[in-house]
Design a protein around this motif. Structure first.
Motif, PDB file in Angstrom:
ATOM      1  N   GLY A   1       6.634   6.053 -14.575  1.00 45.05           N
ATOM      2  CA  GLY A   1       6.084   6.091 -15.919  1.00 45.05           C
ATOM      3  C   GLY A   1       4.743   5.387 -15.993  1.00 45.05           C
ATOM      4  N   PRO A   2       4.076   5.474 -17.153  1.00 44.05           N
ATOM      5  CA  PRO A   2       2.725   4.917 -17.299  1.00 44.05           C
ATOM      6  C   PRO A   2       2.621   3.431 -16.956  1.00 44.05           C
ATOM      7  CG  PRO A   2       3.261   6.341 -19.149  1.00 44.05           C
ATOM      8  CD  PRO A   2       4.513   6.194 -18.357  1.00 44.05           C
ATOM      9  N   ASP A   3       3.601   2.631 -17.362  1.00 44.14           N
ATOM     10  CA  ASP A   3       3.538   1.195 -17.092  1.00 44.14           C
ATOM     11  C   ASP A   3       3.652   0.910 -15.596  1.00 44.14           C
ATOM     12  OD1 ASP A   3       3.245   0.657 -19.764  1.00 44.14           O
ATOM     13  OD2 ASP A   3       5.379   0.213 -20.098  1.00 44.14           O
ATOM     14  N   ALA A   4       4.563   1.612 -14.924  1.00 49.27           N
ATOM     15  CA  ALA A   4       4.740   1.410 -13.484  1.00 49.27           C
ATOM     16  C   ALA A   4       3.491   1.834 -12.722  1.00 49.27           C
ATOM     17  CB  ALA A   4       5.951   2.203 -12.990  1.00 49.27           C
ATOM     18  N   ILE A   5       2.873   2.920 -13.147  1.00 50.90           N
ATOM     19  CA  ILE A   5       1.662   3.415 -12.484  1.00 50.90           C
ATOM     20  C   ILE A   5       0.503   2.452 -12.705  1.00 50.90           C
ATOM     21  CG2 ILE A   5      -0.071   5.246 -12.587  1.00 50.90           C
ATOM     22  CD1 ILE A   5       2.344   7.173 -13.105  1.00 50.90           C
ATOM     23  N   LYS A   6       0.390   1.929 -13.934  1.00 53.50           N
ATOM     24  CA  LYS A   6      -0.683   0.974 -14.229  1.00 53.50           C
ATOM     25  C   LYS A   6      -0.529  -0.288 -13.382  1.00 53.50           C
ATOM     26  CE  LYS A   6      -1.836   0.783 -18.492  1.00 53.50           C
ATOM     27  NZ  LYS A   6      -1.843   0.491 -19.959  1.00 53.50           N
ATOM     28  N   GLU A   7       0.700  -0.762 -13.243  1.00 52.73           N
ATOM     29  CA  GLU A   7       0.957  -1.952 -12.430  1.00 52.73           C
ATOM     30  C   GLU A   7       0.637  -1.682 -10.954  1.00 52.73           C
ATOM     31  OE1 GLU A   7       4.695  -4.926 -11.270  1.00 52.73           O
ATOM     32  OE2 GLU A   7       4.915  -3.439 -12.872  1.00 52.73           O
ATOM     33  N   ALA A   8       0.994  -0.485 -10.473  1.00 51.54           N
ATOM     34  CA  ALA A   8       0.699  -0.129  -9.085  1.00 51.54           C
ATOM     35  C   ALA A   8      -0.803  -0.095  -8.833  1.00 51.54           C
ATOM     36  CB  ALA A   8       1.325   1.224  -8.744  1.00 51.54           C
ATOM     37  N   ARG A   9      -1.549   0.467  -9.752  1.00 53.45           N
ATOM     38  CA  ARG A   9      -3.007   0.528  -9.604  1.00 53.45           C
ATOM     39  C   ARG A   9      -3.619  -0.867  -9.578  1.00 53.45           C
ATOM     40  NH1 ARG A   9      -6.025   5.438 -10.563  1.00 53.45           N
ATOM     41  NH2 ARG A   9      -7.767   4.026 -10.941  1.00 53.45           N
ATOM     42  N   ARG A  10      -3.130  -1.755 -10.456  1.00 54.33           N
ATOM     43  CA  ARG A  10      -3.644  -3.128 -10.453  1.00 54.33           C
ATOM     44  C   ARG A  10      -3.392  -3.794  -9.107  1.00 54.33           C
ATOM     45  NH1 ARG A  10      -1.762  -3.701 -15.985  1.00 54.33           N
ATOM     46  NH2 ARG A  10       0.194  -4.560 -15.179  1.00 54.33           N
ATOM     47  N   GLY A  11      -2.198  -3.587  -8.572  1.00 56.35           N
ATOM     48  CA  GLY A  11      -1.883  -4.154  -7.269  1.00 56.35           C
ATOM     49  C   GLY A  11      -2.762  -3.596  -6.165  1.00 56.35           C
ATOM     50  N   LEU A  12      -3.011  -2.291  -6.205  1.00 55.36           N
ATOM     51  CA  LEU A  12      -3.853  -1.659  -5.188  1.00 55.36           C
ATOM     52  C   LEU A  12      -5.295  -2.140  -5.279  1.00 55.36           C
ATOM     53  CD1 LEU A  12      -2.434   1.958  -5.323  1.00 55.36           C
ATOM     54  CD2 LEU A  12      -2.350   0.425  -3.358  1.00 55.36           C
ATOM     55  N   GLU A  13      -5.772  -2.383  -6.481  1.00 55.61           N
ATOM     56  CA  GLU A  13      -7.133  -2.917  -6.632  1.00 55.61           C
ATOM     57  C   GLU A  13      -7.255  -4.270  -5.942  1.00 55.61           C
ATOM     58  OE1 GLU A  13      -7.645  -2.914 -10.826  1.00 55.61           O
ATOM     59  OE2 GLU A  13      -8.008  -0.739 -10.947  1.00 55.61           O
ATOM     60  N   GLN A  14      -6.233  -5.104  -6.101  1.00 56.72           N
ATOM     61  CA  GLN A  14      -6.244  -6.405  -5.430  1.00 56.72           C
ATOM     62  C   GLN A  14      -6.133  -6.238  -3.913  1.00 56.72           C
ATOM     63  OE1 GLN A  14      -3.859  -9.523  -7.221  1.00 56.72           O
ATOM     64  NE2 GLN A  14      -3.338 -10.359  -5.218  1.00 56.72           N
TER      65      GLN A  14
ATOM     66  N   ILE B   1       0.833  -1.200   0.000  1.00 60.12           N
ATOM     67  CA  ILE B   1       0.000   0.000   0.000  1.00 60.12           C
ATOM     68  C   ILE B   1       0.873   1.257   0.000  1.00 60.12           C
ATOM     69  CG2 ILE B   1      -1.729   1.312   1.279  1.00 60.12           C
ATOM     70  CD1 ILE B   1      -2.844  -1.290   2.301  1.00 60.12           C
ATOM     71  N   GLY B   2       1.951   1.238   0.794  1.00 61.32           N
ATOM     72  CA  GLY B   2       2.801   2.413   0.882  1.00 61.32           C
ATOM     73  C   GLY B   2       3.445   2.778  -0.442  1.00 61.32           C
ATOM     74  N   LEU B   3       4.164   1.841  -1.046  1.00 60.72           N
ATOM     75  CA  LEU B   3       4.911   2.144  -2.262  1.00 60.72           C
ATOM     76  C   LEU B   3       4.002   2.252  -3.481  1.00 60.72           C
ATOM     77  CD1 LEU B   3       8.076  -0.101  -1.729  1.00 60.72           C
ATOM     78  CD2 LEU B   3       7.723   2.297  -1.118  1.00 60.72           C
ATOM     79  N   LYS B   4       3.052   1.339  -3.606  1.00 56.90           N
ATOM     80  CA  LYS B   4       2.134   1.410  -4.754  1.00 56.90           C
ATOM     81  C   LYS B   4       1.226   2.638  -4.654  1.00 56.90           C
ATOM     82  CE  LYS B   4       1.974  -3.618  -5.223  1.00 56.90           C
ATOM     83  NZ  LYS B   4       1.143  -4.817  -4.937  1.00 56.90           N
ATOM     84  N   GLY B   5       0.830   2.971  -3.429  1.00 61.18           N
ATOM     85  CA  GLY B   5      -0.014   4.145  -3.241  1.00 61.18           C
ATOM     86  C   GLY B   5       0.673   5.413  -3.707  1.00 61.18           C
ATOM     87  N   ARG B   6       1.960   5.516  -3.424  1.00 63.16           N
ATOM     88  CA  ARG B   6       2.722   6.697  -3.853  1.00 63.16           C
ATOM     89  C   ARG B   6       2.755   6.795  -5.381  1.00 63.16           C
ATOM     90  NH1 ARG B   6       8.456   6.640  -1.344  1.00 63.16           N
ATOM     91  NH2 ARG B   6       7.195   6.784   0.544  1.00 63.16           N
ATOM     92  N   LYS B   7       2.995   5.662  -6.041  1.00 66.09           N
ATOM     93  CA  LYS B   7       3.034   5.657  -7.505  1.00 66.09           C
ATOM     94  C   LYS B   7       1.666   6.007  -8.093  1.00 66.09           C
ATOM     95  CE  LYS B   7       6.863   2.440  -8.235  1.00 66.09           C
ATOM     96  NZ  LYS B   7       7.294   1.169  -8.864  1.00 66.09           N
ATOM     97  N   ALA B   8       0.614   5.412  -7.528  1.00 65.25           N
ATOM     98  CA  ALA B   8      -0.730   5.679  -8.050  1.00 65.25           C
ATOM     99  C   ALA B   8      -1.128   7.137  -7.830  1.00 65.25           C
ATOM    100  CB  ALA B   8      -1.737   4.749  -7.388  1.00 65.25           C
ATOM    101  N   PHE B   9      -0.697   7.721  -6.714  1.00 68.38           N
ATOM    102  CA  PHE B   9      -1.003   9.124  -6.420  1.00 68.38           C
ATOM    103  C   PHE B   9      -0.316  10.034  -7.434  1.00 68.38           C
ATOM    104  CE2 PHE B   9      -0.347  13.135  -4.078  1.00 68.38           C
ATOM    105  CZ  PHE B   9      -1.644  13.401  -3.673  1.00 68.38           C
TER     106      PHE B   9
END
Length: 263
Positions: A154-167, A101-109
């Protein structure tokens, strides 16, 4: 008095603030200016990253280390269970929350700021001139995405972070469906970590943070406003209502952060 060297919008600082409030400990927030303030913090504590807790002559860095320190030094209202199974579950969830949540949240934000003009403008203080807001909003998303690619946003890293956060949010919603807390029958470090780290996914609606008024109760489009995750954010907000001290503007604990002084 305890002093917390922090960034107001740091989820890891918020995790510590929530722990301090849950334990009922008085503390003073000291806002570290990025760059030069971090150099001064390093001179004081040997650490550049926030949060850092100062207790008398003792400095403790890292939100997890601070949590363990506080539970040892101030054992009332413990946050780390002693029963082996509950302790193991608590520590496992806390570590997972930090890394996920911490690292992926930062990327998604960051991604939401890059891709959503209205969200980008909403984080600006109200007193920012409309002309400057227009300039910020007019920066092309493609340009911001290109800038972010070189630093892991970048877009790919952000997309991956969002997918992880959804799960992650689906899993948390399911776990909390028929239980009051993630581990056991009382709040633990697992709950406080997850709640604090989720701050930038959706800002709490109450007066807990020094953020623009229009951001309260709002968050990353597509995550904060998705009905499937509403039970999780309702659980998080109940935890805040019970234990997080609101800002009042009086007293050092809940006043606006004091900037670190540079010699």
């Amino acid at each position: 008095m305890l002093e917390l060297y922090q960034f107001e919008l740091s989820q890891y600082s918020e995790k510590v603030r929530l722990i301090l409030d849950y334990k009922g400990l008085e503390y003073k927030k000291i806002e570290v200016t990025p760059g030069i303030g971090q150099l001064e913090l390093f001179r004081l504590s040997g650490q550049r990253q926030v949060p850092v807790l100062k207790d008398g002559e003792t400095f403790v860095a890292d939100s997890t280390e601070i949590a363990f320190y506080l539970d040892r030094k101030y054992p009332e209202k413990p946050i780390i269970p002693t029963e082996p199974l509950l302790r193991g579950q608590c520590l496992l969830i806390e570590e997972w929350a930090d890394e996920s949540i911490g690292l992926k949240g930062r990327k998604a934000f960051i991604g939401a700021l890059n891709q959503n003009q209205n969200f980008r403008i909403s984080i600006l203080p109200k007193n920012v001139p409309d002309f400057f807001k227009s300039l910020v909003g007019a920066v092309p998303s493609e340009f911001l995405g290109l800038l972010g690619t070189g630093v892991g946003f970048g877009p790919d890293a952000i997309k991956e972070a969002r997918r992880g956060l959804e799960q992650d949010l689906e899993a948390l919603t399911l776990i909390l469906q028929n239980r009051p807390y993630l581990v056991g029958d009382e709040p633990t470090l697992a709950d406080l970590a997850v709640a604090g780290l989720s701050m930038i996914l959706k800002f709490p609606a109450g007066n807990y943070l020094n953020v623009p008024e229009q951001l309260k109760g709002k968050g990353i489009p597509g995550l904060a406003d998705r009905s499937a995750y509403e039970p999780f954010f309702s659980w998080r907000d109940r935890l805040y209502a019970q234990y997080r001290k609101p800002l009042t503007g009086s007293g050092e604990t809940d006043s606006s952060p004091t900037s670190i002084e540079i010699d």
